[in-house]
Design a protein around this motif. Structure first.
Motif, PDB file in Angstrom:
ATOM      1  N   ARG A   1      -7.773  -6.812   0.054  1.00 30.62           N
ATOM      2  CA  ARG A   1      -6.334  -6.908   0.089  1.00 30.62           C
ATOM      3  C   ARG A   1      -6.096  -5.173   0.276  1.00 30.62           C
ATOM      4  NH1 ARG A   1      -3.400 -11.706   0.217  1.00 30.62           N
ATOM      5  NH2 ARG A   1      -5.228 -13.322   0.130  1.00 30.62           N
ATOM      6  N   SER A   2      -6.409  -4.608  -0.906  1.00 31.47           N
ATOM      7  CA  SER A   2      -6.081  -3.345  -0.986  1.00 31.47           C
ATOM      8  C   SER A   2      -6.266  -2.290   0.073  1.00 31.47           C
ATOM      9  CB  SER A   2      -6.544  -2.710  -2.217  1.00 31.47           C
ATOM     10  OG  SER A   2      -6.025  -3.647  -3.415  1.00 31.47           O
TER      11      SER A   2
ATOM     12  N   LEU B   1     -11.735 -10.279  -7.925  1.00 31.59           N
ATOM     13  CA  LEU B   1     -11.878  -8.928  -7.760  1.00 31.59           C
ATOM     14  C   LEU B   1     -11.957  -8.147  -6.390  1.00 31.59           C
ATOM     15  CD1 LEU B   1     -13.175  -7.678 -11.157  1.00 31.59           C
ATOM     16  CD2 LEU B   1     -11.023  -7.062 -10.448  1.00 31.59           C
ATOM     17  N   LEU B   2     -12.856  -9.073  -5.876  1.00 36.08           N
ATOM     18  CA  LEU B   2     -13.353  -8.773  -4.471  1.00 36.08           C
ATOM     19  C   LEU B   2     -12.054  -8.861  -3.563  1.00 36.08           C
ATOM     20  CD1 LEU B   2     -15.763  -8.337  -2.283  1.00 36.08           C
ATOM     21  CD2 LEU B   2     -15.764 -10.892  -1.995  1.00 36.08           C
TER      22      LEU B   2
ATOM     23  N   GLU C   1      -4.479 -12.620  -4.577  1.00 35.59           N
ATOM     24  CA  GLU C   1      -3.061 -12.387  -4.191  1.00 35.59           C
ATOM     25  C   GLU C   1      -2.113 -12.012  -5.207  1.00 35.59           C
ATOM     26  OE1 GLU C   1      -1.589 -12.249  -1.194  1.00 35.59           O
ATOM     27  OE2 GLU C   1       0.538 -12.328  -1.843  1.00 35.59           O
ATOM     28  N   VAL C   2      -2.193 -12.617  -6.235  1.00 28.79           N
ATOM     29  CA  VAL C   2      -1.716 -12.521  -7.510  1.00 28.79           C
ATOM     30  C   VAL C   2      -2.059 -11.090  -8.073  1.00 28.79           C
ATOM     31  CG1 VAL C   2      -1.553 -12.878 -10.158  1.00 28.79           C
ATOM     32  CG2 VAL C   2      -1.397 -14.919  -8.343  1.00 28.79           C
ATOM     33  N   LEU C   3      -3.172 -10.581  -7.996  1.00 27.75           N
ATOM     34  CA  LEU C   3      -3.727  -9.127  -8.352  1.00 27.75           C
ATOM     35  C   LEU C   3      -3.149  -8.273  -7.733  1.00 27.75           C
ATOM     36  CD1 LEU C   3      -7.568 -10.011  -9.307  1.00 27.75           C
ATOM     37  CD2 LEU C   3      -5.436  -9.481 -10.969  1.00 27.75           C
ATOM     38  N   TYR C   4      -3.011  -8.689  -6.239  1.00 28.36           N
ATOM     39  CA  TYR C   4      -2.648  -7.670  -5.290  1.00 28.36           C
ATOM     40  C   TYR C   4      -1.023  -7.345  -5.694  1.00 28.36           C
ATOM     41  CZ  TYR C   4      -1.538  -5.344  -0.622  1.00 28.36           C
ATOM     42  OH  TYR C   4      -1.143  -4.734   0.230  1.00 28.36           O
TER      43      TYR C   4
ATOM     44  N   GLU D   1      -0.923   0.214  -9.054  1.00 31.14           N
ATOM     45  CA  GLU D   1      -0.761   0.289 -10.373  1.00 31.14           C
ATOM     46  C   GLU D   1      -1.807  -0.551 -11.213  1.00 31.14           C
ATOM     47  OE1 GLU D   1       3.368  -0.848 -11.363  1.00 31.14           O
ATOM     48  OE2 GLU D   1       4.075   0.027  -9.442  1.00 31.14           O
TER      49      GLU D   1
ATOM     50  N   LEU E   1      -5.773 -16.118  -6.394  1.00 25.63           N
ATOM     51  CA  LEU E   1      -5.831 -15.248  -7.457  1.00 25.63           C
ATOM     52  C   LEU E   1      -5.926 -13.798  -6.842  1.00 25.63           C
ATOM     53  CD1 LEU E   1      -5.656 -15.713 -10.519  1.00 25.63           C
ATOM     54  CD2 LEU E   1      -8.282 -15.971 -10.510  1.00 25.63           C
TER      55      LEU E   1
ATOM     56  N   ALA F   1      -0.666  -5.281  -8.278  1.00 23.72           N
ATOM     57  CA  ALA F   1      -0.945  -4.129  -8.134  1.00 23.72           C
ATOM     58  C   ALA F   1       0.203  -3.124  -7.552  1.00 23.72           C
ATOM     59  CB  ALA F   1      -2.381  -3.775  -7.586  1.00 23.72           C
TER      60      ALA F   1
ATOM     61  N   LEU G   1      -8.982  -8.647  -4.404  1.00 22.02           N
ATOM     62  CA  LEU G   1      -8.073  -7.548  -4.648  1.00 22.02           C
ATOM     63  C   LEU G   1      -8.394  -6.207  -3.874  1.00 22.02           C
ATOM     64  CD1 LEU G   1      -5.722  -6.076  -6.282  1.00 22.02           C
ATOM     65  CD2 LEU G   1      -7.438  -5.847  -7.943  1.00 22.02           C
ATOM     66  N   VAL G   2      -9.880  -5.982  -3.913  1.00 20.61           N
ATOM     67  CA  VAL G   2     -10.179  -4.645  -3.037  1.00 20.61           C
ATOM     68  C   VAL G   2     -10.008  -5.025  -1.600  1.00 20.61           C
ATOM     69  CG1 VAL G   2     -12.272  -3.477  -2.422  1.00 20.61           C
ATOM     70  CG2 VAL G   2     -12.025  -4.240  -4.807  1.00 20.61           C
TER      71      VAL G   2
ATOM     72  N   VAL H   1      -2.446  -4.634 -13.498  1.00 27.84           N
ATOM     73  CA  VAL H   1      -3.793  -5.280 -12.832  1.00 27.84           C
ATOM     74  C   VAL H   1      -4.653  -5.542 -14.168  1.00 27.84           C
ATOM     75  CG1 VAL H   1      -5.819  -5.082 -11.445  1.00 27.84           C
ATOM     76  CG2 VAL H   1      -3.542  -4.541 -10.830  1.00 27.84           C
TER      77      VAL H   1
ATOM     78  N   LEU I   1     -13.325 -14.981 -11.416  1.00 28.38           N
ATOM     79  CA  LEU I   1     -12.902 -13.648 -11.714  1.00 28.38           C
ATOM     80  C   LEU I   1     -13.629 -12.634 -10.757  1.00 28.38           C
ATOM     81  CD1 LEU I   1     -10.782 -12.248 -13.460  1.00 28.38           C
ATOM     82  CD2 LEU I   1     -12.993 -12.033 -15.197  1.00 28.38           C
TER      83      LEU I   1
ATOM     84  N   LEU J   1     -15.619 -20.143 -13.788  1.00 27.09           N
ATOM     85  CA  LEU J   1     -14.467 -19.189 -13.952  1.00 27.09           C
ATOM     86  C   LEU J   1     -14.977 -17.779 -13.948  1.00 27.09           C
ATOM     87  CD1 LEU J   1     -12.435 -21.082 -16.928  1.00 27.09           C
ATOM     88  CD2 LEU J   1     -12.115 -21.157 -14.414  1.00 27.09           C
ATOM     89  N   VAL J   2     -15.923 -17.394 -14.335  1.00 25.66           N
ATOM     90  CA  VAL J   2     -16.661 -16.012 -14.437  1.00 25.66           C
ATOM     91  C   VAL J   2     -16.782 -15.677 -12.914  1.00 25.66           C
ATOM     92  CG1 VAL J   2     -18.186 -14.473 -15.000  1.00 25.66           C
ATOM     93  CG2 VAL J   2     -17.775 -16.156 -16.517  1.00 25.66           C
TER      94      VAL J   2
END
Lengths: 206, 520
Positions: B437-438, B431-432, B218-221, A128, B216, B224, B434-435, A132, B427, B423-424
């Motif tokens: 884990r997905s 994102l890496l 994990e949170v994004l995953y 989703e 972080l 999602a 998230l990718v 995100v 971020l 922090l950048v």
């Protein structure tokens, strides 16, 4: 289809154990039955670490590996080694890593093309994007505003945005919780650990 | 004997009120984090790492030790009550544990898990205390060539054995290694991959990578997955008191589980998962045999909630958690994600685990080991009466829970250096994560790569510099040849297992992804 959680292999395991969860006739307890039914239902969800990729998304990881691999090789070739550096120089390791990444990208592509027919596939259709993007927007806003607004406001904003993305819709209550968590962190850290978080404009006002 | 004296000295140091408080805090935090699905003790240690900068190293490590053990137990609580393991090492507990809970015996399952964890932690810690010095005297013979072989071994072991797919594990490892080469090259001083930014010259901090990938990411995953993410709902439990029969059935599995965990724990890459599944398999087989001998099929409760199936794996995961400290302290070699972060923690304090640590900072090491003992006692005291309370933590609204984790992730990274640039980077790493884990790419190998990669590179180049470029120095000793032989074995085992599994799956009509069947 659903993709199971980070607790890798759980439903797959539950599925594998399902035949044993149905005991010999006559000894079936009431407790075992819902468990078995649940395990059977969960058997549909594959272990994400072994599920093959399908759809256009299946090229994402090979592309990522290729990109990082090329970057490493490029870095290895262009790095400026000091003249007195011993060999192998600073470019050696990045070169090897880059080369191996390119090899693994090729293997991933081959695996994709062969695409074994068995097992469920992960085509990312569960993904989703909207929530995100909300979380990401919250993070970007936090990073951009942290030093200007100060921790209290920027932290509360981040908390609120993430809670919103996760489906919290009691806006006022969320805002109160966000502000109190953010404030508790700031107070706890400055008093307890002597760590100073940016005060931002609040410092000027107060 | 000397070990006991040292340990006694450490115990005296650990028992100061201040250190006791840190141990208590660690156990509470670890249990709390372990209870929450998807949040392992690795993440708890990662989030706490920057927070502990202001503490002295001893207090910080006591805190981490408490978190490590607490996390192990917290995972068991959710496995039993919710069929949701908080971390991979508690997966084996879910089968019989959750069935016991459904059969109304949740309290007994929790009880046997707590007491088994306690016994295993104590035994495991004693083993660490006695074997780390042995490991150290062995490691004193190591040169750069041997250290390089050792890092290669743990790379392959972690990437190949722990991950579901060898190829994905290796890809993850290589990405981690790539992150590890960013920054000024320590050997020659040449800047690498800095893209003209001064922040990148220092390299990407391990804390940023761990917080980004584990917390972080994990949170994004989870966000999602939206509705397809698992929901939490608690089961009612009583107080975990065991009957005499439960005791009688538990003590055997406790001892066997402890023995298995202590054997597998120190082996790089074996992780805490393998011994738990071996233990479950052994107990299941023993129960079947016992039932046959007595001629009473009721005797074998496996599949209906057998207490043996909880006692064994729980003892195994705690003793293997202790076991991973043997290579960490003795060789400076992390064999799990949590151990990798602990190594990063040592480095933050300018300490390098390994032989030198025992010589220069003996006091710290023994205090750490003694605080593990203190931690296990606290674990028993806190969790035996309050296990059901922990399950209530899952009633915390999910939005607030994950919002809190996000806030703490950002805070943890900002606290390193009070720098927004970090922090950048965070971020980008998230994102890496998230990718990865997905797409089902395991993150643990990447973490090991980030932490061990620079060590591997330094040792490799040091070895070659010493031999003026002669590569035969890398295989110049029995130790390194032996380690490379183990690398080959470690790489072959999952490949062979995979082929056999595929054949078996081709035979079975509905192919099920029973990944670790071969183990149990």
């Amino acid at each position: 289809m659903t993709v199971n959680g980070t607790e890798k292999g759980v439903p797959a395991q539950a599925g594998a154990a399902a035949p044993e969860a149905v005991p010999e006739a006559g000894t079936a307890t009431e407790a075992a039955e819902p468990a078995a039914a649940r395990a059977a239902a969960e058997a549909a969800a594959p272990d994400p670490e072994t599920a093959r990729w399908s759809g256009p998304a299946r090229w994402a990881v090979p592309a990522l590996a290729t990109a990082v691999g090329l970057l490493m090789v490029w870095g290895a070739l262009t790095v400026q080694a000091p003249p007195n550096a011993t060999r192998p120089g600073p470019g050696f390791f990045p070169g090897v890593i880059g080369g191996l990444l390119l090899v693994s990208a090729v293997c991933l592509v081959v695996t994709n093309l062969r695409g074994r027919a068995t097992g469920a596939a992960n085509a990312l259709e569960w993904f989703e994007a909207r929530p995100v993007l909300i979380v990401l927007a919250g993070l970007v806003a936090h990073i951009a505003l942290l030093e200007f607004l100060g921790w209290l406001a920027a932290g509360a904003l981040l908390f609120w945005a993430v809670a919103f993305a996760f489906g919290a819709r009691a806006y006022l209550r969320d805002a109160v919780v966000a502000l109190s968590v953010s404030a508790a962190v700031q107070v706890g850290f400055s008093l307890g650990l002597g760590l100073s978080l940016p005060g931002g404009i609040l410092e000027l006002v107060l | 004997m000397e070990t006991l004296v040292d340990l006694g000295g450490g115990l005296l140091a650990a028992l100061t009120p201040g250190n006791l408080m840190w141990a208590f805090l660690g156990v509470v935090l670890g249990t709390a984090v372990g209870v929450l699905p998807g949040l392992g003790s690795a993440m708890a240690v990662a989030l706490l790492l920057p927070v502990t900068f202001r503490l002295d190293p001893t207090s910080a490590f006591i805190l981490f030790a408490g978190v490590y053990y607490g996390g192990m137990f917290g995972g068991a609580t959710t496995s039993i009550l919710l069929n949701t393991p908080g971390q991979a090492s508690s997966i084996a507990t879910t089968y019989e544990g959750h069935k016991m809970a459904l059969a109304g015996r949740a309290a007994q399952a929790l009880g046997t898990a707590v007491i088994g964890s306690f016994l295993a932690s104590v035994v495991g810690t004693l083993i660490v205390a006695f074997f780390s010095p042995v490991m150290v005297s062995f490691a004193l013979n190591f040169g750069p060539g041997e250290y390089f072989a050792l890092t290669v071994f743990s790379f392959v072991a972690v990437a190949a054995v722990v991950s579901g797919s060898v190829l994905r594990g290796l890809t993850s490892l290589l990405i981690g290694l790539a992150i590890g080469v960013v920054g000024i090259d320590g050997q020659s001083g040449a800047p690498r991959f800095d893209f003209g930014s001064a922040v990148m010259l220092d390299g990407i901090d391990v804390v940023i990578v761990t917080v980004g990938l584990l917390a972080l990411g994990e949170v994004l995953y989870v966000v999602a997955r939206g509705r397809s993410a698992p929901d939490f709902a608690a089961i009612r439990t009583g107080r975990p008191w065991l009957s005499r029969r439960d005791w009688k059935r538990s003590w055997g599995p406790w001892l066997r589980g402890t023995a298995l965990g202590s054997t597998f724990g120190p082996i790089p890459g074996s992780g805490a998962e393998i011994p738990t599944f071996v233990s479950l398999g052994v107990e299941r087989r023993l129960a079947r045999r016992r039932a046959e001998r007595r001629g009473d099929p009721q005797e074998d409760e496996f599949g209906r909630g057998a207490i043996e199936g909880v006692a064994g794996p729980e003892a195994a995961n705690n003793s293997s958690a202790a076991g991973t400290l043997v290579p960490l302290l003795g060789l400076g070699l992390p064999t799990s994600a949590t151990a990798a972060i602990m190594l990063a923690a040592f480095q933050q304090y300018g300490l390098q685990p390994g032989p030198v640590l025992f010589e220069r900072n003996a006091e710290l090491v023994w205090t750490l080991l003694a605080s593990l003992l203190v931690g296990s006692v606290l674990l028993l005291v806190i969790n035996l009466p309050f296990a059901p309370l922990w399950a209530k933590l899952l009633k915390l609204p999910k939005p607030y829970l994950y919002a809190g984790i996000t806030l703490f992730s950002v805070l943890a990274v900002y606290a390193i250096n009070a720098s927004v640039a970090h922090l950048v980077i965070l971020l980008a790493v998230a994102l890496l994560g998230l990718v990865m884990r997905s797409f089902g790419i395991p993150v643990a190998p990447a973490l090991i790569g980030v932490v061990l990669g620079p060590i591997a590179e330094t040792e490799f180049r040091r070895a070659l510099a010493a031999s003026s470029g002669d590569p035969s120095v890398l295989v110049g000793s029995g130790i390194s040849i032996g380690l490379y032989a183990l690398v080959v074995v470690a790489a072959l085992v999952p490949i062979i297992a995979g082929v056999r599994r595929r054949r078996a799956a081709a035979k079975a009509v509905p192919a099920r992804g029973g990944e670790r069947e071969t183990v149990s």
